[in-house]
Enzyme design. Structure first.
Site, mmCIF file in Angstrom:
data_model
loop_
_atom_site.group_PDB
_atom_site.id
_atom_site.type_symbol
_atom_site.label_atom_id
_atom_site.label_comp_id
_atom_site.label_asym_id
_atom_site.label_seq_id
_atom_site.Cartn_x
_atom_site.Cartn_y
_atom_site.Cartn_z
ATOM 1 N N LYS A 47 0.795 -1.216 0.000
ATOM 2 C CA LYS A 47 0.000 0.000 0.000
ATOM 3 C C LYS A 47 0.837 1.279 0.000
ATOM 4 O O LYS A 47 0.317 2.358 -0.237
ATOM 5 C CB LYS A 47 -0.969 -0.021 1.171
ATOM 6 C CG LYS A 47 -2.050 -1.079 1.024
ATOM 7 C CD LYS A 47 -3.017 -0.710 -0.102
ATOM 8 C CE LYS A 47 -4.233 -1.610 -0.103
ATOM 9 N NZ LYS A 47 -5.301 -1.083 -0.961
ATOM 10 N N SER A 93 -3.529 -12.284 4.198
ATOM 11 C CA SER A 93 -3.963 -12.182 2.791
ATOM 12 C C SER A 93 -2.896 -12.715 1.841
ATOM 13 O O SER A 93 -3.223 -13.182 0.747
ATOM 14 C CB SER A 93 -4.336 -10.739 2.443
ATOM 15 O OG SER A 93 -3.196 -9.916 2.413
HETATM 16 C C1 LIG Z 1 -2.907 -6.934 3.896
HETATM 17 C C2 LIG Z 1 -3.754 -6.566 2.729
HETATM 18 N N1 LIG Z 1 -4.046 -7.505 1.828
HETATM 19 C C3 LIG Z 1 -4.826 -7.240 0.764
HETATM 20 C C4 LIG Z 1 -5.366 -5.985 0.564
HETATM 21 C C5 LIG Z 1 -6.256 -5.741 -0.623
HETATM 22 O O1 LIG Z 1 -5.602 -4.966 -1.627
HETATM 23 P P1 LIG Z 1 -6.437 -4.077 -2.598
HETATM 24 O O2 LIG Z 1 -7.072 -2.975 -1.797
HETATM 25 O O3 LIG Z 1 -5.453 -3.527 -3.585
HETATM 26 O O4 LIG Z 1 -7.479 -4.929 -3.241
HETATM 27 C C6 LIG Z 1 -5.077 -4.969 1.484
HETATM 28 C C7 LIG Z 1 -5.684 -3.654 1.351
HETATM 29 O O5 LIG Z 1 -5.696 -2.848 2.258
HETATM 30 C C8 LIG Z 1 -4.245 -5.259 2.589
HETATM 31 O O6 LIG Z 1 -3.951 -4.324 3.510
#
Ligand SMILES: Cc1ncc(COP(=O)(O)O)c(C=O)c1O
Length: 317
Positions: free
Chosen positions: A44, A278
């Protein structure tokens, strides 16, 4: 390497690692881009830089104006870092359901952190779409109160552009064009959409899959059986994501909490890659692809953030 003018210049150009220990016994390869090596320990940071610099260039952000954003912690950490360097005040609005390390890190970077209580019945560590609505309402209130710039990650094209201009093209260069599929756990959908658009512009046969929590797979049109999952950062059961375009989606994959957790632990133990829930979800989904439609092929994934952000959770219990 010359000294960088600021930490902002160290964002991006993260390495790609083949997960060959973890895929032993499977036919095919998983290439993982280590986004936790960004200075704020997540992918991010990229969108934080892009959102602020696009807004400055287009005159949407004035010198001295406060920046506000709803965050699960990672975008907020990136924004806190970029705002610290550029001299903007930053207010992060986050659900109390997200891990506390994130709030502490944003505060350490000079941000003001507004924590929003979860809905009655919600569990800490499990932020639902309903919890997120409360955070959204508080964010809008603070933006109005302070005449602030909203670094709106769910809507601003800069989120898409950060991955379309940099993450995707870096990945193509680093893999020498060998990628045949890409799968990504979706929050705002910015990483998925930006990378998918870049991959498809390079080679339209690259297949791109949205990853969702098994019990809240609304993008795949499944019913929500439990909105309270443990995969922090996404899976909010929001059907309409402005940045996600149907032409980039070739399919949907579902991952359970347990699969994400077990894979995050396996990544740490077998590959020495210390990442969060994630990232475990992304690799678990990639393993599904190698066992099915993409057997024998090369699948690309992002390792979204650092396992350090989850030391207070049961991920490492
Ligand atoms: C740890 C984590 N994984 C996945 C995501 C998802 O990414 P995106 O917002 O680009 O779909 C985020 C988004 O904040 C995140 O902080």
């Amino acid at each position: 390497m010359k000294p960088c003018a600021s930490v902002i210049e160290t964002i991006g150009n993260t390495p790609v690692v083949e997960l060959s220990r973890l895929t032993g016994g499977l036919e095919g390869r998983i290439l993982a881009k280590l986004e936790y090596l960004n200075p704020g320990f997540s992918k991010k940071d990229r969108i934080a830089r892009q959102i602020i610099e696009d807004a400055e260039a287009e005159g949407r952000l004035r010198s001295g104006q406060t920046v506000v954003e709803l965050t699960s912690g990672n975008t907020g950490t990136g924004l806190a870092m970029v705002c610290a360097v550029k001299g903007y005040r930053f207010v992060a609005v986050m659900s109390r359901g997200n891990s506390i390390e994130r709030a502490r890190m944003m505060a350490a970077l000079g941000a003001e952190v507004a924590l929003v209580d979860q809905l009655p019945g919600s569990r800490p560590g499990q932020v639902s779409g309903g919890d997120l609505e409360l955070v959204e309402r508080e964010t809008q209130r603070i933006v109005e109160e302070r005449s602030a710039f909203r670094a709106d990650q769910f809507r601003l094209q800069s989120n898409f552009r950060a991955h379309y201009l940099y993450t995707g093209p870096e990945f193509i260069r680093q893999s020498a064009g060998a990628i045949q599929a890409f799968c990504d756990f979706v929050g705002t959908g910015g990483s998925f959409a930006g990378c998918a658009a870049a991959f498809k512009a390079y080679d339209s046969s690259i297949r791109c899959y949205v990853v969702e929590p098994a019990e809240a797979a609304v993008l795949a049109d499944a019913a929500v059986t439990d909105p309270n999952h443990r995969i922090q950062g996404g899976g909010y059961a929001i059907r309409d994501l402005p940045l996600l375009r149907p032409e980039h989606v070739d399919g949907y994959l579902a991952v359970t909490d347990e699969e994400a957790v077990q894979m995050a632990r396996k990544l740490a133990r077998e590959e020495g890659i210390f990442a969060g829930f994630s990232s475990g979800a992304n690799v678990a989904a990639a393993v599904q692809l190698l066992g099915g439609a993409h057997k024998g092929q090369t699948v690309a994934v992002l390792i979204n953030d650092s396992g350090l952000k989850y030391l207070s959770t049961d991920l490492w219990a």
